[in-house]
Motif scaffolding. Structure first.
Motif, PDB file in Angstrom:
ATOM      1  N   LEU A 424      -0.675 -35.009  34.311  1.00 39.95           N
ATOM      2  CA  LEU A 424      -0.697 -35.030  35.778  1.00 39.95           C
ATOM      3  C   LEU A 424       0.280 -36.060  36.327  1.00 39.95           C
ATOM      4  N   VAL A 425       0.281 -37.252  35.691  1.00 37.84           N
ATOM      5  CA  VAL A 425       1.215 -38.285  36.160  1.00 37.84           C
ATOM      6  C   VAL A 425       2.646 -37.767  36.069  1.00 37.84           C
ATOM      7  N   VAL A 426       2.958 -37.163  34.910  1.00 36.84           N
ATOM      8  CA  VAL A 426       4.317 -36.648  34.718  1.00 36.84           C
ATOM      9  C   VAL A 426       4.641 -35.598  35.782  1.00 36.84           C
ATOM     10  N   LEU A 427       3.694 -34.673  35.994  1.00 44.30           N
ATOM     11  CA  LEU A 427       3.935 -33.610  36.981  1.00 44.30           C
ATOM     12  C   LEU A 427       4.036 -34.183  38.389  1.00 44.30           C
ATOM     13  N   PHE A 428       3.126 -35.133  38.687  1.00 39.93           N
ATOM     14  CA  PHE A 428       3.123 -35.692  40.031  1.00 39.93           C
ATOM     15  C   PHE A 428       4.465 -36.328  40.357  1.00 39.93           C
ATOM     16  N   TYR A 429       4.936 -37.193  39.418  1.00 38.67           N
ATOM     17  CA  TYR A 429       6.215 -37.854  39.707  1.00 38.67           C
ATOM     18  C   TYR A 429       7.363 -36.854  39.685  1.00 38.67           C
ATOM     19  N   GLY A 430       7.206 -35.814  38.849  1.00 36.82           N
ATOM     20  CA  GLY A 430       8.240 -34.794  38.826  1.00 36.82           C
ATOM     21  C   GLY A 430       8.377 -34.099  40.166  1.00 36.82           C
ATOM     22  N   VAL A 431       7.243 -33.726  40.755  1.00 38.88           N
ATOM     23  CA  VAL A 431       7.284 -33.022  42.043  1.00 38.88           C
ATOM     24  C   VAL A 431       7.636 -33.993  43.167  1.00 38.88           C
ATOM     25  N   TYR A 432       7.000 -35.175  43.105  1.00 37.47           N
ATOM     26  CA  TYR A 432       7.245 -36.167  44.149  1.00 37.47           C
ATOM     27  C   TYR A 432       8.718 -36.573  44.172  1.00 37.47           C
ATOM     28  N   SER A 445      11.323 -41.855  36.382  1.00 34.71           N
ATOM     29  CA  SER A 445      11.376 -41.437  34.985  1.00 34.71           C
ATOM     30  C   SER A 445      10.750 -42.503  34.096  1.00 34.71           C
ATOM     31  N   VAL A 446      10.844 -43.760  34.518  1.00 38.07           N
ATOM     32  CA  VAL A 446      10.216 -44.833  33.737  1.00 38.07           C
ATOM     33  C   VAL A 446       8.698 -44.661  33.754  1.00 38.07           C
ATOM     34  N   TYR A 447       8.129 -44.367  34.933  1.00 40.29           N
ATOM     35  CA  TYR A 447       6.676 -44.171  35.005  1.00 40.29           C
ATOM     36  C   TYR A 447       6.243 -43.006  34.125  1.00 40.29           C
ATOM     37  N   VAL A 449       7.707 -41.787  31.435  1.00 42.03           N
ATOM     38  CA  VAL A 449       7.781 -42.139  30.022  1.00 42.03           C
ATOM     39  C   VAL A 449       6.656 -43.089  29.650  1.00 42.03           C
ATOM     40  N   LEU A 450       6.382 -44.055  30.529  1.00 41.07           N
ATOM     41  CA  LEU A 450       5.311 -45.007  30.236  1.00 41.07           C
ATOM     42  C   LEU A 450       3.972 -44.286  30.122  1.00 41.07           C
ATOM     43  N   ALA A 451       3.724 -43.346  31.014  1.00 40.81           N
ATOM     44  CA  ALA A 451       2.464 -42.600  30.959  1.00 40.81           C
ATOM     45  C   ALA A 451       2.337 -41.887  29.618  1.00 40.81           C
ATOM     46  N   VAL A 452       3.425 -41.254  29.180  1.00 40.62           N
ATOM     47  CA  VAL A 452       3.378 -40.510  27.924  1.00 40.62           C
ATOM     48  C   VAL A 452       3.186 -41.454  26.741  1.00 40.62           C
ATOM     49  N   LEU A 453       3.968 -42.534  26.720  1.00 39.49           N
ATOM     50  CA  LEU A 453       3.887 -43.442  25.574  1.00 39.49           C
ATOM     51  C   LEU A 453       2.527 -44.115  25.489  1.00 39.49           C
ATOM     52  N   SER A 454       1.987 -44.574  26.632  1.00 36.70           N
ATOM     53  CA  SER A 454       0.699 -45.262  26.571  1.00 36.70           C
ATOM     54  C   SER A 454      -0.395 -44.281  26.154  1.00 36.70           C
ATOM     55  N   THR A 455      -0.276 -43.033  26.595  1.00 37.64           N
ATOM     56  CA  THR A 455      -1.248 -42.038  26.147  1.00 37.64           C
ATOM     57  C   THR A 455      -1.174 -41.853  24.636  1.00 37.64           C
ATOM     58  N   ILE A 456       0.045 -41.776  24.132  1.00 39.56           N
ATOM     59  CA  ILE A 456       0.199 -41.589  22.682  1.00 39.56           C
ATOM     60  C   ILE A 456      -0.478 -42.738  21.945  1.00 39.56           C
ATOM     61  N   VAL A 457      -0.201 -43.969  22.373  1.00 44.17           N
ATOM     62  CA  VAL A 457      -0.771 -45.129  21.691  1.00 44.17           C
ATOM     63  C   VAL A 457      -2.298 -45.102  21.791  1.00 44.17           C
ATOM     64  N   ALA A 458      -2.820 -44.911  22.997  1.00 47.68           N
ATOM     65  CA  ALA A 458      -4.268 -44.955  23.193  1.00 47.68           C
ATOM     66  C   ALA A 458      -4.957 -43.862  22.383  1.00 47.68           C
ATOM     67  N   VAL A 459      -4.388 -42.668  22.400  1.00 43.33           N
ATOM     68  CA  VAL A 459      -5.019 -41.556  21.694  1.00 43.33           C
ATOM     69  C   VAL A 459      -5.004 -41.803  20.192  1.00 43.33           C
ATOM     70  N   VAL A 460      -3.908 -42.361  19.681  1.00 44.73           N
ATOM     71  CA  VAL A 460      -3.849 -42.636  18.242  1.00 44.73           C
ATOM     72  C   VAL A 460      -4.913 -43.656  17.865  1.00 44.73           C
ATOM     73  N   VAL A 461      -5.055 -44.718  18.664  1.00 47.81           N
ATOM     74  CA  VAL A 461      -6.063 -45.746  18.373  1.00 47.81           C
ATOM     75  C   VAL A 461      -7.448 -45.114  18.351  1.00 47.81           C
TER      76      VAL A 461
END
Lengths: 584, 272, 265
Positions: A424-432, A445-447, A449-461
């Motif tokens: 959603l974050v990715v889509l929101f910033y994409g449309v916004y 684009s930084v937001y 990428v950060l959303a994706v990377l932090s999700t990856i880290v959190a989900v792996v943990v």
């Protein structure tokens, strides 16, 4: 070896400074393909082999330490097999290095003399380290069975670390020579005599560190991809089930290493790009908006191939995991996301269209598709594709496991929610992004990428915690993989190799008609930077030669090979395969 | 076994072929190299201006920034109300005449920054030879001013520059008195460029062929015919151009002054 | 849906649906937003369909069962004796299709081949207009805040009909008398992708500088739009811009929520 020759050549030429000055305007001539193409091919092949030789030891030592820690012998065997590949590729690296040096000395004597005069000391050091590196490699490989137990094993592992240190140092030194050609320090002018150039400022120039880091990561990606292709080849040629199982597993690990490292590579690329812009605006503009702008369209196409093929390999691999059938129905939705992602990612902003179509569209913008051609849409697409690829990995990892912790259900829901939020974050910033000025949009684009990377880290943990002591639905049936998947590994390896050649062309081409940017001019007949079509042909030829040589070398290496697989290498522990080298 | 190997080779070749095809299917752009110029002492202003013009628009890459106007001041058109560069160059720095100023700002751009632009222009001596620099100076002077660059200027900086090649024969007595650089030909071309004639007509390496090309038109048509065709384009449509008949605006009679019209007509009539 | 019970037919159906959606469906999207429909260029249709085809091949082959199922009808047609008719038809139809496509590509045509154009131009931050520097960033149409809008609109209308009409057309749809002769075609102001996407200052830049003022990044192309700064005053340009927006019912992008990054044409 190559540097030894280089240093010798440099010494000879340095003995006569006057001659060297004369030589500055002289060029050799290579028959048929021309000097530029000759040096290009030699350098590219040297770099392909060097990248492999530097990337593989990194995950060899990681595999070895996993083997020591977990006590699983197959990791140790894997590390040893990596090292064997290393041993046979090492000489090819040196041979092509020598070819490159000879090509430079004979075809571009002026440039060579100039560089040798500045970098003479580092060239000697380079040779020295090369000796140590070779010695360490031989000790590492041939001492494998000698230092097998207890403390000796750790000593052996230390040799592996040392090997990496030597390799990295060698690469850093060589990088300084070529980055100096790209971004010589500001105080160096065309009139500066090479002897007067301050060594350290030339050595640690503006783009040196970014290139070092970028290449370090890219070497891991590349090494993983080539190991994957090697394993795929051995898999297809295997005669026993044990062999198939082993090489199936090896291919999986190669692919895992390649794709994981690939995900961080864009950040290193971003840093490099920023340094280039800071070093010289004109150079940056040439790269992104000037005559090279179409190169990024080709890059987008290649990255689309990488995403589709990488996921495909995982999905096919699910066929050999008991319990994966739970997740297989979902792959088609992920495929839909990926295909839509590739479609958006590769949509050109201005379309190639005939006159009639243009007049029907009212211009070269399509009223709807034009909207997909801008940065906002592309960033959104690529982030969603990364997220989908990660989901593929997650499902693959989860396939045969049954979590036993009490909060597993909730944990999975949290993971799902994290994925949902990131998307959603990715889509929101994409449309916004369509409703804000470009300056703000770049920040978005930084937001994303950060959303994706932090999700990856959190989900792996979460996943690691959740699958503690998980029960198995059955072991992975290594080796029961259809040949199709192995062709996917080949396509991945070819694509990575080609992409590397393409990016090398971009890096080297932005110097345009300069040997040393704005210091030493290229006055040869080949001074113009060729168009992409020509470059693609040269790259394809290089890739072909490289793969052909690799096939030959590995074949030769295999002739004298003692059977590396003794017993069944398959399934010693249910989750072993899911903690691959370089992974967690 | 063999089949397996063959399949692998086919997959690899297919992938490579696909990438090569894609890279060849997109527009092919080659980066140009600035041509090396060499002029003798007897070079004429026209030669310098024309060489400078090619450099400015082409390999010198000046238009990457100058002309876009967000990276650097416009040179060919007016900037800051002082007219194009040829008009304003002499007033830029106290005590420097136009020629000196232009050369100095090419050689040392950071010292002659124009507010509010940033220091992004490289020292052009790196990229261009002395002859090229002077031809650019001549071309810029020609933008609304008088060309005063002579062969002597070329010699002077060549002698002083460190790695300068041997001076090219002759000596100081450079002449090239001609001060009226805007001959009829350049003026006619300028008028035609301003009126977008080359949007449809081709002359030399300018323009596209949509309407009849101008190359050698003087040998096919006389001045009266040309004049009439400009003023009344649809009166007579030449063979082969019926499809584009009616495309040329009929209002050039209002848009051109009589002088401009005559300049164009005479120029075209002289294209043999 | 008995017909769709094999992977082969499903894949075929998806491909057909994708083609219909891309070639006929996408043109229906712009009208939903009140914009004129536009066909999708053939190159883009081809590119999308190839992507979909690649995705379909991945789908049918990522599972062993499905892959076998998928291949079966193909194999059957190729080898089974009772499918001889189908095989014969296929063996004739495929070469004929290939020949037809090839012929379509090489037959002589009067239309120009598709042209490539590089990336869209980014507007400059400031321009020089008739000797004065104008900051484009943040610039609003000054006529909106002074005098009567109607009067400006009348001026704009006059300017438009005296100057812009031949190319941009009576209906402001880019279909003037001369429009068909130009490539790139004159802009269609009714299209939501043109002036509705742009700030007025961007439009001002394009009107004032025309084709000759395009930055080098915008090449290769050859817009025939004249540089109107040589022929019109600033007020005339601003009023004609006002007229464009009034007449088409579009609103310009404002600086608070808009970027003037997207180009024209």
């Amino acid at each position: 070896m190559r540097s030894l020759i280089g240093a010798l050549a440099a010494l000879v030429l340095l003995a006569e400074p006057a001659l060297a000055q004369e030589a500055a305007r002289r060029y050799g001539d290579f028959p048929v393909i021309g000097s530029r193409a000759a040096v290009w091919v030699a350098a590219q092949l040297h770099l392909f082999f060097a990248a492999f030789v530097l990337g593989v030891p990194m995950f060899a030592v990681v595999a070895e330490v996993i083997g020591i820690k977990s006590g699983e012998e197959r990791f140790d065997k894997l590390a040893k097999e990596f090292t064997r590949l290393l041993l046979v590729s090492y000489s090819a690296t040196a041979v092509w290095g020598a070819v490159l040096v000879f090509a430079l000395v004979t075809l571009y004597p002026g440039v060579w003399t100039y560089l040798a005069e500045i970098f003479d000391v580092s060239m000697w050091v380079y040779v020295g380290i090369f000796f140590f590196e070779s010695a360490t490699l031989y000790l590492y490989y041939y001492g494998w069975d000698l230092w097998k137990e207890g403390r000796a094993k750790w000593f052996h592992w230390g040799l592996g670390i040392l090997l990496n240190l030597w390799g990295t140092t060698v690469m850093f030194i060589a990088n300084s020579w070529l980055t100096y050609m790209m971004s010589p320090p500001a105080e160096v002018t065309p009139d500066t005599a090479p002897g007067m150039v301050q060594f350290w400022s030339a050595f640690a120039n503006a783009t040196w560190m970014p290139i070092n880091i970028h290449r370090l990561i890219a070497n891991v990606v590349f090494g993983g991809a080539i190991v994957g292709a090697y394993a795929a080849y051995r898999f297809l040629m295997a005669e026993t089930d044990e062999e198939r199982a082993h090489y199936d597993w090896m291919g999986y690990i190669g692919n895992f290493v390649a794709i994981s490292a690939l995900i961080v590579l864009p950040f290193a690329g971003y840093w490099l790009g920023r340094e280039i812009y800071e070093f010289n605006q004109q150079m940056g503009i040439t790269m992104m908006g000037g005559f090279m702008s179409w190169l990024w369209i080709v890059q987008a196409f290649l990255i689309g191939v990488l995403f589709l093929t990488g996921n495909y390999y995982l999905w096919v691999g699910m066929g050999r995991i008991p319990g994966a059938e739970r997740f297989q129905p979902y792959t088609k939705y992920m495929l839909v996301v990926l295909v839509l992602g590739v479609i958006v990612w590769a949509t050109p902003h201005s379309m190639i269209a005939s006159r009639d179509e243009i007049s029907a569209m009212g211009g070269q913008f399509h009223p709807f598709l034009g909207v997909l051609g801008v940065m906002s849409a592309k960033n959104t697409a690529v982030n969603l594709m990364i997220l989908t690829t990660f989901l593929s990995f997650l499902l693959y990892r989860r396939a045969n496991k049954e979590p036993v912790v009490g909060w597993a259900g909730r944990g999975t829901m949290v993971q799902g929610a994290l994925f949902g939020i990131a998307a959603l974050v990715v889509l929101f910033y994409g449309v916004y992004g369509y409703f804000v000025p470009a300056i703000v949009r770049i920040g978005f684009s930084v937001y994303q990428v950060l959303a994706v990377l932090s999700t990856i880290v959190a989900v792996v943990v979460l996943d690691v915690l959740m699958l503690r002591g998980a029960t198995s639905r059955g072991e992975i049936r290594w080796g029961q993989m259809p040949p199709r998947s192995q062709y996917a590994l080949f396509i991945l390896a070819v694509t990575f190799t080609w992409l590397m050649g393409l990016m090398g062309f971009a890096r080297s081409g932005i110097r345009q008609h300069w040997h040393v940017f704005e210091v030493m001019r290229d006055t040869s007949v080949d001074a113009a930077t060729p168009a992409l079509g020509y470059a693609s042909v040269v790259i394809s030829v290089c890739v072909l030669i490289f793969l052909g040589m690799v096939a030959f070398i590995f074949w030769v290496g295999g002739l004298a090979e003692k059977p590396i697989i003794t017993k069944a290498a398959r399934g010693e522990g249910p989750h072993a395969a899911l903690q691959p080298a370089g992974g967690d | 076994m063999l089949l397996q190997n063959l399949k692998i080779v086919l997959v690899v070749l297919g992938t490579l072929g696909l990438y090569t095809w894609v890279a060849n299917a997109i527009p092919q752009v080659e980066s140009e190299v600035p041509a090396q110029l060499s002029f003798g002492a007897d070079v004429t202003p026209e030669e310098l201006v024309s060489a400078g013009g090619q450099l400015f628009a082409g390999a010198g890459a000046c238009v990457t920034c100058h002309g876009l106007e967000d990276r650097a001041p416009a040179l060919l058109s007016d900037y800051g109300g002082a007219g194009p560069i040829g008009q304003r160059c002499a007033d830029r720095v106290e005590g420097m005449d136009c020629k000196e100023y232009l050369y100095a700002s090419l050689a040392d751009p950071y010292s002659y920054l124009v507010e509010p632009f940033g220091p992004i222009m490289p020292d052009q001596r790196i990229n261009l030879s002395e002859d090229q620099l002077w031809s650019l100076v001549a071309y810029l002077q020609d933008q609304g001013g008088e060309v005063t660059v002579t062969g002597a200027d070329l010699q002077s900086t060549q002698a002083s520059s460190a790695g300068g090649a041997a001076s090219q024969g002759g000596g100081g007595a450079a002449t090239a008195a001609a001060s009226g650089p805007s001959s009829d030909a350049t003026e006619a071309t300028a008028v035609m460029q301003a009126n977008l004639c080359f949007g449809c007509h081709k002359l030399g390496d300018q323009g596209v062929v949509l309407g009849p090309p101008f190359d050698g038109i003087g040998s096919r048509r006389d001045a009266a015919y040309l004049r009439n065709s400009i003023l009344n384009p649809n009166a007579e449509v030449p063979e082969g151009y019926q499809e584009v008949a009616g495309l040329m605006p009929p209002n050039f009679g209002q848009m051109l002054t009589a002088g401009q019209l005559e300049t164009i007509v005479q120029f075209l009539a002289s294209q043999r | 849906m008995r017909f769709l019970d094999t992977p082969f037919r499903q894949a075929l159906a998806v491909l057909v649906v994708a083609y219909v959606l891309i070639d006929f469906g996408i043109p229906y999207i712009p009208p939903l937003f009140g914009v004129d429909s536009a066909p999708v260029p053939n190159t883009v249709v081809l590119q999308y369909l190839l992507t979909v085809l690649a995705g379909l091949l991945l789908w049918v082959s990522d599972n062993d069962e499905r892959w076998t199922e998928f291949k079966r009808p193909i194999q059957e047609v190729l080898v089974r004796p009772d499918k001889r008719v189908g095989r014969a038809v296929l063996l004739v139809a495929v070469p004929v299709l290939v020949a037809f496509v090839t012929w379509g590509r090489v037959k002589p045509e009067v239309t120009a081949p598709p042209s490539f154009r590089s990336i869209h131009p980014a507007p400059p931050r400031s321009i020089t207009f008739q000797g004065e520097t104008m900051q484009l960033a943040g610039l609003e149409n000054p006529l909106r805040s002074e005098g009567s809008l109607e009067a400006h609109n009348e001026v704009g209308k006059r300017v438009y009909y005296q100057n812009c009409l031949p190319c941009h057309g009576d209906a402001l749809d880019g279909l003037g008398h001369y429009a068909h002769g130009f490539n790139p075609a004159p802009l269609n102001f009714q299209d939501v992708g043109t002036i509705a996407q742009l700030t007025e200052s961007f439009v001002f830049w394009r009107v004032a500088k025309g084709g000759p003022g395009l930055p080098r990044e915008g090449t290769p192309w050859n817009s025939a739009m004249p540089a109107w700064e040589n022929l019109l005053t600033a007020d005339e340009i601003w009023s004609v811009i006002l007229f464009l927006y009034e007449q088409t019912g579009n609103d310009p992008r404002t600086w608070e929520e808009a970027g003037a990054e997207e180009g024209e044409h």
